[in-house]
Motif scaffolding. Structure first.
Motif, short mmCIF file in Angstrom:
data_model
loop_
_atom_site.label_atom_id
_atom_site.label_comp_id
_atom_site.label_asym_id
_atom_site.label_seq_id
_atom_site.Cartn_x
_atom_site.Cartn_y
_atom_site.Cartn_z
N LEU A 184 0.83 -1.20 0.00
CA LEU A 184 0.00 0.00 0.00
C LEU A 184 0.87 1.26 0.00
O LEU A 184 0.62 2.22 -0.73
N GLY A 185 1.94 1.23 0.81
CA GLY A 185 2.86 2.37 0.84
C GLY A 185 3.60 2.55 -0.47
O GLY A 185 3.86 3.68 -0.90
N HIS A 186 3.93 1.44 -1.14
CA HIS A 186 4.58 1.53 -2.45
C HIS A 186 3.65 2.19 -3.46
O HIS A 186 4.06 3.05 -4.24
N GLY A 187 2.37 1.79 -3.45
CA GLY A 187 1.41 2.42 -4.35
C GLY A 187 1.23 3.89 -4.05
O GLY A 187 1.16 4.74 -4.96
N THR A 258 8.36 -1.61 9.65
CA THR A 258 9.16 -0.38 9.72
C THR A 258 9.14 0.37 8.40
O THR A 258 8.92 1.60 8.37
N ALA A 259 9.39 -0.33 7.30
CA ALA A 259 9.45 0.33 6.00
C ALA A 259 8.13 0.99 5.64
O ALA A 259 8.10 2.12 5.14
N SER A 260 7.02 0.31 5.89
CA SER A 260 5.72 0.90 5.55
C SER A 260 5.46 2.14 6.39
O SER A 260 4.91 3.14 5.89
N ALA A 261 5.86 2.13 7.66
CA ALA A 261 5.66 3.31 8.53
C ALA A 261 6.45 4.50 7.99
O ALA A 261 5.95 5.64 7.98
#
Length: 331
Positions: A184-187, A258-261
């Motif tokens: 979701l964060g990548h999108g 962590t990465a998504s945050a």
């Protein structure tokens, strides 16, 4: 002539978006696949769907890319600048994909814009490049590394008395959620960069005013990124999932969480186009270091770091050459 040029730029922008999808698909799913939390095809499908959803969550990063990196060029020459920037970014994406290096599609696009603008004697907004690109490029991997290590240490302490086999099963289930959050964060981050370039092309061609993103641009960008993600990026997936460190489910979960945050924070709070690739890679290194320093294959990490450093200047060089080749043909 102008309309044709705008349509060509939009088409090439969507090709870049597609390469971004298959190049960066590993960002969201490599850890889940390597720990066997998800099968590769199920992980790709989940990532494609979440990329599509994430693209509709905001447009702040798109405005930064469209108006905060280079001064808006004008006319056919301006459209050639945008086209050359995209060609430069696609070229570097393909080179790094071929060698299985998880470089940043985001920084390739920024480098392409800078290189094409310089080749055309256009304006580069260096303050915007430094503030919105260079500083986050340096800070986000550091934050990802340290925060992922802290999260992993906290998990190790919280579950110190748990049975490893039971914990691994539980964290495999949890990784389904953390991988979805990462996708979701990548999108949210990466689709917006293509949106920004398409809006820039529309403004340059005189078909749009301001840098608000039309709904159809969001839809096209989201669809191209999602399709590219589903096609997969197996070379880079092997690098992230296996060659840096042998991940277990708890560490995979901590890295993805962590990465998504970090992705959500930079998109919503700072409108900064950071690299999902750098963020997840640094997070994997952070959780790996909590196992033992020697568990991380630092030679592979060093090769990745070299690709990170080279991305902006290399994509800029590709874009400059593309501009010098194309401009005489249309000028």
């Amino acid at each position: 002539m102008v309309l044709t040029a705008v349509l060509v730029v939009i088409a090439v922008a969507l090709v870049f978006d597609y390469t971004n999808g298959f190049h960066d698909a590993a960002n969201a799913i490599a850890t889940s696949v390597s720990t066997r939390a998800l099968s590769p095809r199920a992980a790709l499908l989940m990532a494609a769907v979440m990329n599509l959803v994430g693209a509709f969550l905001g447009t702040e990063v798109a405005s930064t890319v469209g108006s905060g990196i280079i001064g808006a060029p004008t006319g056919i020459s301006g459209l050639v600048v945008v086209l050359a920037a995209l060609i430069g970014a696609i070229g570097w994406n393909l080179v790094t994909w071929w060698f299985g290096l998880p470089s940043s599609s985001s920084h390739a696009l920024i480098g392409g814009l800078v290189g094409a603008a310089l080749a055309s004697a256009g304006t580069v907004q260096w303050s915007g490049v430094v503030e919105k690109v260079i500083v986050p490029m340096v800070v986000s991997p550091i934050v990802g590394f340290l925060l992922a290590g802290a999260v992993m240490i906290a998990l190790l302490w919280l579950f110190r008395r748990g049975r490893p086999s039971r914990l691994n099963r539980g964290f495999r289930h949890a990784q389904t959620v953390s991988a979805a959050a990462m996708a979701l964060g990548h999108g949210l981050q990466d689709a917006q960069k293509t949106m920004g370039v398409i809006v820039l092309a529309l403004v340059v061609g005189g078909y749009h005013q301001g840098f608000d993103v039309p709904w159809w641009v969001i839809l096209l960008s989201a669809g191209a990124l999602s399709a590219g993600t589903y096609s997969g990026g197996w070379r880079i997936m092997r690098t992230l999932g296996r060659r840096i460190i042998d991940l277990d489910p708890p560490r995979g979960f901590a890295a993805e969480l962590t990465a998504s945050a970090v992705l959500y924070t930079t998109a919503f709070a700072f409108a900064a186009p950071i690299s999902t690739t750098q963020t997840i890679t640094a997070s994997i290194l952070g959780v790996g270091a909590t196992k033992r320093i020697s568990a991380v294959r630092w030679g592979v990490a060093g090769n990745i770091a070299v690709a990170w450093v080279l991305t902006i200047p290399a994509a800029a060089a590709f874009a400059a050459v593309a501009f010098w080749v194309i401009h005489p043909l249309v000028g």
